[in-house]
Write a protein that holds these residues in place. Structure first.
Motif, short mmCIF file in Angstrom:
data_model
loop_
_atom_site.label_atom_id
_atom_site.label_comp_id
_atom_site.label_asym_id
_atom_site.label_seq_id
_atom_site.Cartn_x
_atom_site.Cartn_y
_atom_site.Cartn_z
N PRO A 31 0.81 -1.23 0.00
CA PRO A 31 0.00 0.00 0.00
C PRO A 31 0.84 1.27 0.00
N ASP A 32 2.12 1.14 0.32
CA ASP A 32 3.02 2.29 0.31
C ASP A 32 3.80 2.40 -0.99
N GLY A 33 3.59 1.46 -1.92
CA GLY A 33 4.34 1.46 -3.17
C GLY A 33 3.83 2.51 -4.15
N HIS A 34 4.64 2.76 -5.15
CA HIS A 34 4.31 3.76 -6.17
C HIS A 34 3.43 3.15 -7.27
N VAL A 35 2.28 3.74 -7.50
CA VAL A 35 1.44 3.38 -8.64
C VAL A 35 2.07 3.99 -9.89
N ASN A 36 2.17 3.21 -10.94
CA ASN A 36 2.85 3.69 -12.16
C ASN A 36 1.87 3.85 -13.31
N LEU A 37 2.07 4.91 -14.10
CA LEU A 37 1.30 5.16 -15.31
C LEU A 37 2.25 5.66 -16.38
N SER A 38 2.37 4.93 -17.48
CA SER A 38 3.36 5.25 -18.51
C SER A 38 2.70 5.43 -19.87
N PRO A 39 3.03 6.50 -20.60
CA PRO A 39 2.55 6.64 -21.98
C PRO A 39 3.46 5.88 -22.94
N LYS A 40 2.87 5.27 -23.95
CA LYS A 40 3.62 4.56 -24.99
C LYS A 40 3.14 5.05 -26.34
N GLY A 41 4.11 5.32 -27.26
CA GLY A 41 3.66 5.89 -28.51
C GLY A 41 4.45 5.54 -29.74
N THR A 42 5.39 4.61 -29.67
CA THR A 42 6.19 4.27 -30.85
C THR A 42 5.35 3.47 -31.84
N ALA A 43 5.45 3.82 -33.11
CA ALA A 43 4.63 3.17 -34.14
C ALA A 43 4.90 1.67 -34.21
#
Length: 269
Positions: A31-43
């Motif tokens: 519960p103390d960990g980092h939630v991650n959100l990453s954008p991806k966009g390479t064709a």
């Protein structure tokens, strides 16, 4: 209105193939960990196998959060949203598996001809549910082109590995300290919470093959006037205005005195 599906409908598969970017969300169990959100966009990095399985090439970055979270708990969500055309948000909920660069599973999915520079893993996702929602709050954007900086950087680092592998093949294997594998060893072994990241790719004996077109056109970016430059111009204009005002205030009495003397001389005449 949100709708849920047990698998990806054919109409949404075709829509997915037309999108230029997607987002990846994952989190550790702590519960103390980092939630991650990453954008991806390479064709051409995202692929649909069927209505229940998708995968994408995971390119080199300064972090390794998605890989670490999948290793710990498997949970992953992929999000697409429409920037053009009718509004739509699509989420793919699934269980992920990591296949690192240099493994047989990786090579079965990504051939040397289709591998992107810096590709460090194939992330395979078994989709157990997908959801669509309105997307009415997502802005409308016009797609221009994909950026190439990440691919160019990775290709340069991989070229050092190719040169090092050619030399060391006649002596003893070693990793070029400025190559892509050394970067993985420095940056991608642990998540920010200390979870294991890459396990085998940094020590892989497979030499990266280059298919990157170094002569491809670079994106032309148009930058708006910088706030700093605008502030500097405003400051300069203010200083000039202050100097002119001070000069006018200083010379005005002399001008009025001269005019007065001129009028008096005319009257006497």
């Amino acid at each position: 209105m949100a709708k849920f599906y047990d698998e990806i409908p054919d109409s949404l598969i075709e829509w997915i193939k037309k999108q230029h970017m997607f987002w990846v969300a994952s989190a550790p169990l702590s519960p103390d960990g980092h939630v991650n959100l990453s954008p991806k966009g390479t064709a051409d990095s995202f692929h649909v196998v069927n209505s229940r399985r998708v995968w994408y090439q995971d390119l080199t970055g300064s972090g390794v959060e998605t890989i670490s979270h999948i290793r710990e708990n498997g949970r992953i969500t992929i999000l697409f949203h429409a920037f053009e055309g009718p509004p739509r948000i699509l989420r793919l909920f699934g269980i992920g598996t990591v296949y690192e660069y240099g493994t047989q599973e990786y090579e079965s999915l990504i051939s040397p001809e289709t591998r992107k520079p810096g590709s460090r893993a194939a992330i395979v996702i078994d989709v157990y549910q997908c959801q669509t929602s309105c997307g009415y709050a997502v802005p409308i954007y016009e797609f221009v082109t994909h950026r190439t900086q990440l691919l160019r950087m990775a290709d340069i680092e991989e070229s050092r590995n190719r040169a090092s592998d050619t030399i060391s093949s006649r002596t003893s294997p070693e990793i070029h300290q400025k190559g892509i594998k050394a970067y993985w060893a420095r940056k991608n072994l642990r998540s920010v919470d200390g979870l294991p990241g890459l396990l085998t790719a940094p020590d892989s004996r497979v030499t990266p093959v280059s298919n990157f077109d170094k002569e491809c056109q670079r994106p032309k970016l148009q930058y708006p006037p910088s706030r700093e430059g605008g502030a500097q111009r405003s400051g300069a204009n203010l200083a000039i205005g202050f100097a002119l005002g001070a000069l006018f205030a200083t010379t005005l009495p002399y001008i009025l005195s001269a005019i007065g003397k001129f009028d008096m001389s005319i009257t006497r005449a």
